[in-house]
Design an enzyme around this catalytic site. Structure first.
Site, PDB file in Angstrom:
ATOM      1  N   PHE A 105       0.819  -1.054   0.023  1.00  0.00           N
ATOM      2  CA  PHE A 105      -0.085  -0.058   0.039  1.00  0.00           C
ATOM      3  C   PHE A 105       0.941   1.339   0.053  1.00  0.00           C
ATOM      4  CE2 PHE A 105      -3.839  -2.454   1.811  1.00  0.00           C
ATOM      5  CZ  PHE A 105      -4.405  -2.455   0.899  1.00  0.00           C
ATOM      6  N   THR A 176      -0.809  -0.458  13.104  1.00  0.00           N
ATOM      7  CA  THR A 176      -1.828  -1.160  13.207  1.00  0.00           C
ATOM      8  C   THR A 176      -1.722  -2.316  14.266  1.00  0.00           C
ATOM      9  OG1 THR A 176      -2.770  -0.574  11.164  1.00  0.00           O
ATOM     10  CG2 THR A 176      -3.924  -2.420  12.064  1.00  0.00           C
ATOM     11  N   SER A 177      -0.555  -2.675  14.231  1.00  0.00           N
ATOM     12  CA  SER A 177      -0.176  -4.196  15.174  1.00  0.00           C
ATOM     13  C   SER A 177      -0.435  -3.712  16.536  1.00  0.00           C
ATOM     14  CB  SER A 177       1.192  -4.457  14.954  1.00  0.00           C
ATOM     15  OG  SER A 177       1.448  -4.718  13.647  1.00  0.00           O
ATOM     16  N   HIS A 215      -5.258  -8.916   8.068  1.00  0.00           N
ATOM     17  CA  HIS A 215      -3.655  -9.009   8.055  1.00  0.00           C
ATOM     18  C   HIS A 215      -2.917  -9.988   9.177  1.00  0.00           C
ATOM     19  CE1 HIS A 215       0.150  -7.399   7.676  1.00  0.00           C
ATOM     20  NE2 HIS A 215       0.109  -6.612   7.014  1.00  0.00           N
ATOM     21  N   THR A 274      -5.454  -6.505   2.962  1.00  0.00           N
ATOM     22  CA  THR A 274      -4.169  -6.027   2.379  1.00  0.00           C
ATOM     23  C   THR A 274      -4.076  -6.811   0.847  1.00  0.00           C
ATOM     24  OG1 THR A 274      -3.073  -5.584   4.245  1.00  0.00           O
ATOM     25  CG2 THR A 274      -1.660  -6.429   2.322  1.00  0.00           C
ATOM     26  N   TYR A 360       6.536   8.379  40.906  1.00  0.00           N
ATOM     27  CA  TYR A 360       7.400   9.655  39.979  1.00  0.00           C
ATOM     28  C   TYR A 360       6.558  10.025  38.972  1.00  0.00           C
ATOM     29  CZ  TYR A 360       8.823   5.716  37.113  1.00  0.00           C
ATOM     30  OH  TYR A 360       8.849   4.683  36.415  1.00  0.00           O
ATOM     31  N   GLY A 382       7.074   5.512  27.218  1.00  0.00           N
ATOM     32  CA  GLY A 382       7.517   6.758  26.454  1.00  0.00           C
ATOM     33  C   GLY A 382       6.818   6.922  25.155  1.00  0.00           C
TER      34      GLY A 382
END
Length: 512
Positions: A105, A176-177, A215, A274, A360, A382
């Site tokens: 794609f 997407t995973s 997929h 896909t 924290y 993160g």
């Protein structure tokens, strides 16, 4: 050395007195000079990319041979890095941005997205909580809500509505995973609670469902979320539904599992698979899921972008009854990797499974309940400032230009489909959806289907070896099929026409 350690200022003065400048990795003049050179490189790259072979001709390990197996001890001028980038790295690239790239794609991009990504990288904020960088969270929330409006998603999926903070919400993930994984975890935990499981003792009873065109990343995510591979149901599809999921088959399989004492937990419906761009019927799948209280996730990674156009929005009909939906602007909405937008109808179902609350990271904003800390809607803690580039794209180009971009690609794909239909050596394998055409040399005359498969393999290999086009393949209905995906940001009608001429010429050569 002892006296120098005791007096850092004196040590610094002595160091400077030696005539050596201190190391300043963010010296403002270096930043300006390096980035100017990088921007010139990028601009030249886009200017010249059309003439570069789409696929490189290099061997594994080539870069280590050219650039050295060990890191340099001493510094070198930035120009050295740029020279090696041009002479060694670029020749080994598959040029996804090439207008002659028709594989997989599209991986779209735009000036606004590149600028947004550059600025976000420079700021380098780590926005795990609202307080860690309020603007980063606020921007992500705003960009997601803007996109939700373009897609005409129900307000239940929005972070903020006209009446205040909503119950739903969104988060920008890498791929997407990740969207599948985090929603699988939330659905898993909800099903365990529902079935009265102590801890994860009931995990072996949980079942998940998807069409066989879904997929492969879905089946990987299921394993990562702890589902027994024996309980992952891949439901066969066929030409009678244009390879979309058949709700009647889904119901039959789910009912059999429930009758056997298993717990139907999660269904993945895809809008734009896909292999063939098949569309699973979202509303009908949601109706079946409701009978078993199963979570429904809609994977609209590629085709979701098209749904900003009213003429394609019907593919999402019924979305108000699903639990989550994800789409990836980095595929077809001019926003560079990585940018997958996940929306959930009840944000708490996600955060209850994923939140962490170490001392924290505690703060008044989180305690107030007025904000959603995006770390609690993803696998890690993160996170990058991804919202900026998505906002930049929508703010710079506006809805009308984004729709024009989608419609132009669809029109070019339809033109290519017409070319194929007009040549009796070929066949269209599945009806075209969006901007992907699945076609093949058909079994003509004395050719068997196996002969035709081999001819298509040779055609693809020979096309790709030219460097003038890059196509990928799939298997649909046990047949080898070529995929022609329109959508590279630099693509124009002339590139599609040139690719078709090359396909015709190459086909004539191999058929002879």
């Amino acid at each position: 050395m002892g006296s120098m350690d005791a007096n850092p200022a004196a040590a610094f003065s002595a160091f400077a007195a030696d005539g050596k400048a201190p190391f300043q990795p963010l010296n403002p003049e270096d930043v300006r000079a390096y980035l100017h050179k990088a921007v010139d490189f990028i601009s030249d790259y886009y200017t010249n990319i059309e003439s570069m072979p789409v696929l490189p001709n290099v061997k594994p390990g080539y870069l280590q041979n050219e650039l050295g197996a060990s890191p340099p001890t001493y510094s070198a001028p930035f120009d050295v890095s740029m020279k090696e980038l041009r002479t060694s790295v670029v020749p080994g690239m598959t040029h996804w941005a090439s207008p002659n790239f028709f594989a997989f794609f599209p991986s779209t991009n735009s000036a606004a997205a590149i600028a947004g990504d550059l600025i976000a990288s420079a700021m380098n904020t780590v926005g795990f909580t609202w307080q860690a960088s309020p603007a980063a969270t606020e921007m992500e929330v705003l960009a997601l809500d803007w996109l939700a409006q373009l897609l005409r998603l129900p307000t239940t999926f929005m972070n903020r509505t006209s009446s205040g903070r909503g119950t739903g919400g969104g988060v920008i993930l890498g791929t997407t995973s990740e969207a599948m994984l985090v929603t699988l975890v939330a659905a898993r935990d909800a099903a365990l609670r529902r079935s009265g499981s102590v801890g994860v003792s009931g995990l072996p009873r949980l079942t998940v469902y998807a069409a066989d065109q879904t997929h492969s990343t879905f089946f990987k995510a299921c394993r990562l979320a702890g589902f027994d591979p024996a309980n992952i149901r891949s439901i066969p599809t066929g030409p009678e539904t244009d390879y979309g999921l058949d709700p009647a088959k889904l119901l039959q399989v789910m009912q059999a599992d429930a009758d056997a004492g298993l717990v139907p937990t999660y269904i993945c419906a895809t809008v734009g698979t896909t292999s063939s761009n098949a569309v699973d019927p979202v509303g009908a799948v949601a109706d079946v899921a409701a009978m078993f209280n199963a979570w429904v996730h809609v994977d609209a990674a590629y085709a979701g972008s098209a749904c900003i156009c009213p003429e394609f929005r019907h593919h999402l009909d019924g979305v108000e009854r699903v639990d989550s939906i994800s789409m990836s602007p980095h595929k077809w909405l001019l926003t560079c990797l990585d940018c997958t937008c996940l929306y959930v109808r009840d944000a708490h179902r996600l955060s209850d499974s994923l939140e962490t609350n170490p001392e924290y990271l505690k703060n008044d904003a989180t305690d107030s309940g007025e904000v959603t800390d995006l770390k609690d809607m993803q696998v890690g803690v993160g996170r990058r400032f991804r919202g900026l580039k998505l906002w930049m794209v929508m703010r710079t180009y506006g809805t009308a230009k984004l729709q024009e971009h989608i419609r132009s690609d669809v029109a070019m794909a339809k033109m290519f489909e017409d070319f194929v239909r007009a040549d009796d050596r070929f066949e269209i394998v599945v009806p075209r959806n969006f901007a992907l055409v699945c076609f093949r040399i058909k079994a003509n005359g004395g050719m068997t289907e196996e002969d035709a498969d081999e001819a298509n393999r040779v055609l693809m290999d020979n096309l790709n070896k030219t460097g003038k086009a890059y196509l990928a393949h799939t298997v649909v209905g046990d047949r080898f099929v070529l995929r022609f995906a329109v959508g590279s940001s630099l693509q124009e009608e002339r590139h599609v026409r040139s690719a078709w001429e090359l396909i015709k010429k190459t086909t004539s050569e191999i058929m002879a």
